[in-house]
Design a protein around this motif. Structure first.
Motif, PDB file in Angstrom:
ATOM      1  N   VAL A 136       0.870  -1.179   0.000  1.00 49.55           N
ATOM      2  CA  VAL A 136       0.000   0.000   0.000  1.00 49.55           C
ATOM      3  C   VAL A 136       0.906   1.227   0.000  1.00 49.55           C
ATOM      4  CG1 VAL A 136      -1.774   1.281   1.254  1.00 49.55           C
ATOM      5  CG2 VAL A 136      -1.790  -1.226   1.278  1.00 49.55           C
ATOM      6  N   GLU A 137       0.601   2.201  -0.878  1.00 53.01           N
ATOM      7  CA  GLU A 137       1.467   3.375  -1.021  1.00 53.01           C
ATOM      8  C   GLU A 137       0.648   4.665  -0.977  1.00 53.01           C
ATOM      9  OE1 GLU A 137       4.513   1.734  -4.419  1.00 53.01           O
ATOM     10  OE2 GLU A 137       2.360   1.762  -4.825  1.00 53.01           O
ATOM     11  N   ILE A 138       1.254   5.705  -0.436  1.00 51.97           N
ATOM     12  CA  ILE A 138       0.745   7.068  -0.535  1.00 51.97           C
ATOM     13  C   ILE A 138       1.787   7.851  -1.318  1.00 51.97           C
ATOM     14  CG2 ILE A 138       0.021   9.152   0.675  1.00 51.97           C
ATOM     15  CD1 ILE A 138      -1.821   6.749   1.145  1.00 51.97           C
ATOM     16  N   TRP A 139       1.349   8.497  -2.379  1.00 52.50           N
ATOM     17  CA  TRP A 139       2.235   9.261  -3.252  1.00 52.50           C
ATOM     18  C   TRP A 139       1.830  10.735  -3.222  1.00 52.50           C
ATOM     19  CZ3 TRP A 139       5.736   6.701  -6.753  1.00 52.50           C
ATOM     20  CH2 TRP A 139       5.604   5.311  -6.817  1.00 52.50           C
ATOM     21  N   TYR A 140       2.814  11.613  -3.314  1.00 52.19           N
ATOM     22  CA  TYR A 140       2.564  13.046  -3.491  1.00 52.19           C
ATOM     23  C   TYR A 140       3.408  13.542  -4.653  1.00 52.19           C
ATOM     24  CZ  TYR A 140       0.035  13.400   0.909  1.00 52.19           C
ATOM     25  OH  TYR A 140      -0.901  13.248   1.906  1.00 52.19           O
ATOM     26  N   GLY A 141       2.886  14.548  -5.329  1.00 52.25           N
ATOM     27  CA  GLY A 141       3.629  15.120  -6.443  1.00 52.25           C
ATOM     28  C   GLY A 141       2.965  16.387  -6.907  1.00 52.25           C
TER      29      GLY A 141
ATOM     30  N   ALA B 252       3.337  19.675 -13.687  1.00 51.33           N
ATOM     31  CA  ALA B 252       4.320  20.593 -14.274  1.00 51.33           C
ATOM     32  C   ALA B 252       3.603  21.862 -14.725  1.00 51.33           C
ATOM     33  CB  ALA B 252       5.013  19.922 -15.452  1.00 51.33           C
ATOM     34  N   ASP B 253       4.323  22.966 -14.718  1.00 48.73           N
ATOM     35  CA  ASP B 253       3.757  24.231 -15.167  1.00 48.73           C
ATOM     36  C   ASP B 253       3.555  24.216 -16.682  1.00 48.73           C
ATOM     37  OD1 ASP B 253       3.734  25.295 -12.620  1.00 48.73           O
ATOM     38  OD2 ASP B 253       5.743  26.163 -12.818  1.00 48.73           O
ATOM     39  N   GLY B 254       2.326  24.441 -17.097  1.00 52.92           N
ATOM     40  CA  GLY B 254       2.049  24.630 -18.521  1.00 52.92           C
ATOM     41  C   GLY B 254       2.065  23.398 -19.392  1.00 52.92           C
ATOM     42  N   LYS B 255       2.172  22.204 -18.810  1.00 54.11           N
ATOM     43  CA  LYS B 255       2.121  20.996 -19.631  1.00 54.11           C
ATOM     44  C   LYS B 255       1.528  19.844 -18.827  1.00 54.11           C
ATOM     45  CE  LYS B 255       7.025  20.019 -18.803  1.00 54.11           C
ATOM     46  NZ  LYS B 255       8.320  19.769 -19.445  1.00 54.11           N
ATOM     47  N   PRO B 256       0.893  18.871 -19.518  1.00 56.05           N
ATOM     48  CA  PRO B 256       0.261  17.748 -18.829  1.00 56.05           C
ATOM     49  C   PRO B 256       1.290  16.686 -18.412  1.00 56.05           C
ATOM     50  CG  PRO B 256      -0.138  17.607 -21.188  1.00 56.05           C
ATOM     51  CD  PRO B 256       0.622  18.878 -20.953  1.00 56.05           C
ATOM     52  N   GLN B 257       1.918  16.944 -17.292  1.00 52.70           N
ATOM     53  CA  GLN B 257       2.954  16.051 -16.776  1.00 52.70           C
ATOM     54  C   GLN B 257       2.885  16.050 -15.251  1.00 52.70           C
ATOM     55  OE1 GLN B 257       6.960  16.347 -18.529  1.00 52.70           O
ATOM     56  NE2 GLN B 257       7.725  16.535 -16.443  1.00 52.70           N
ATOM     57  N   ILE B 258       3.042  14.875 -14.648  1.00 56.84           N
ATOM     58  CA  ILE B 258       2.953  14.736 -13.189  1.00 56.84           C
ATOM     59  C   ILE B 258       4.164  13.981 -12.678  1.00 56.84           C
ATOM     60  CG2 ILE B 258       1.619  13.806 -11.263  1.00 56.84           C
ATOM     61  CD1 ILE B 258      -0.849  13.891 -13.116  1.00 56.84           C
ATOM     62  N   ASP B 259       4.851  14.575 -11.695  1.00 59.00           N
ATOM     63  CA  ASP B 259       5.943  13.912 -10.978  1.00 59.00           C
ATOM     64  C   ASP B 259       5.416  13.470  -9.627  1.00 59.00           C
ATOM     65  OD1 ASP B 259       8.615  14.126 -12.385  1.00 59.00           O
ATOM     66  OD2 ASP B 259       7.907  16.195 -12.543  1.00 59.00           O
ATOM     67  N   LEU B 260       5.604  12.193  -9.281  1.00 56.45           N
ATOM     68  CA  LEU B 260       5.140  11.657  -8.007  1.00 56.45           C
ATOM     69  C   LEU B 260       6.289  10.987  -7.264  1.00 56.45           C
ATOM     70  CD1 LEU B 260       1.880   9.827  -9.191  1.00 56.45           C
ATOM     71  CD2 LEU B 260       1.971  11.944  -7.858  1.00 56.45           C
ATOM     72  N   ALA B 261       6.220  11.009  -5.937  1.00 58.19           N
ATOM     73  CA  ALA B 261       7.170  10.270  -5.097  1.00 58.19           C
ATOM     74  C   ALA B 261       6.398   9.700  -3.917  1.00 58.19           C
ATOM     75  CB  ALA B 261       8.295  11.186  -4.605  1.00 58.19           C
TER      76      ALA B 261
END
Length: 200
Positions: free
Chosen positions: A110-115, A118-127
């Motif tokens: 089981v994981e909880i991720w936050y991220g 990105a500004d101005g583009k459809p991109q998501i960074d998660l950790a």
């Protein structure tokens, strides 16, 4: 082109580019010491579904399979199920929005991720922020993921770490959106009445 459903909750409009069913293939490379027969470095097929029901989250489901050299499915690889939200960041700048993901995997993790988006583009960074495992699941201490909508495709790459293994890439895929029957019907309705004119 990114379509925003009229009944999508306003809190997750920034995640609209994820919505739909996506299919494609990628490369899987388990962490050192965690491969078992049938799970060595391989190509895999994947189906990801992001959907909503009007509430302030997006539901996520992923299924993947080991593929043989001709692209045929051999066996399941891993499944995930989770929920994606956009929240006000309590850790950073005041009012900053972040993506929050709760996820369960078929290996008992089981994981909880936050991220963040990105500004101005459809991109998501998660950790990962938290990881819990059942006894018997492979050692795992955290990960990172990057999702991006590029040229009408959903691309993603995942990194993983274990107590004895530093963070390293282990999975990546390139996925295309599968048209829904409703979209196919809409496209048919846009054809000329006699159908033949389409070919002239």
């Amino acid at each position: 082109m990114i379509e925003i459903p009229s009944d999508l909750h306003k809190d997750v409009v920034s995640l609209a580019f994820l919505l739909g069913t996506w299919e494609g293939a990628g490369v899987y490379a388990p962490l050192p010491g965690q491969d078992s027969p049938g799970t060595e470095k391989c190509n895999f097929g994947q189906e990801i579904v992001f959907r909503h029901d009007g509430r302030p989250f997006i539901e996520y489901r992923s299924r993947s399979w080991v593929l043989d050299s001709s692209g045929e499915r051999i066996r399941p690889l891993e499944n995930e199920h989770g929920f994606w939200r956009v929240t006000t960041n309590q850790h950073g700048a005041s009012g900053e929005r972040e993506v929050e993901v709760s996820m369960v995997r078929d290996d008992g993790t089981v994981e909880i991720w936050y991220g963040r988006l990105a500004d101005g583009k459809p991109q998501i960074d998660l950790a990962t922020d938290a990881v819990a495992r059942v006894e018997g699941s492979a050692p795992y201490s955290g990960g990172k993921r990057l999702y991006g909508f590029v040229k009408e495709e959903l691309l993603w790459v995942g990194e993983k770490a274990a107590p004895e293994v530093p963070l390293r890439p282990y999975m990546s895929a390139q996925l295309k959106k599968v048209l829904s029957p409703a979209q196919l019907i809409k496209d048919i309705n846009d054809l000329p009445d006699d159908g033949i004119a389409f070919f002239r």
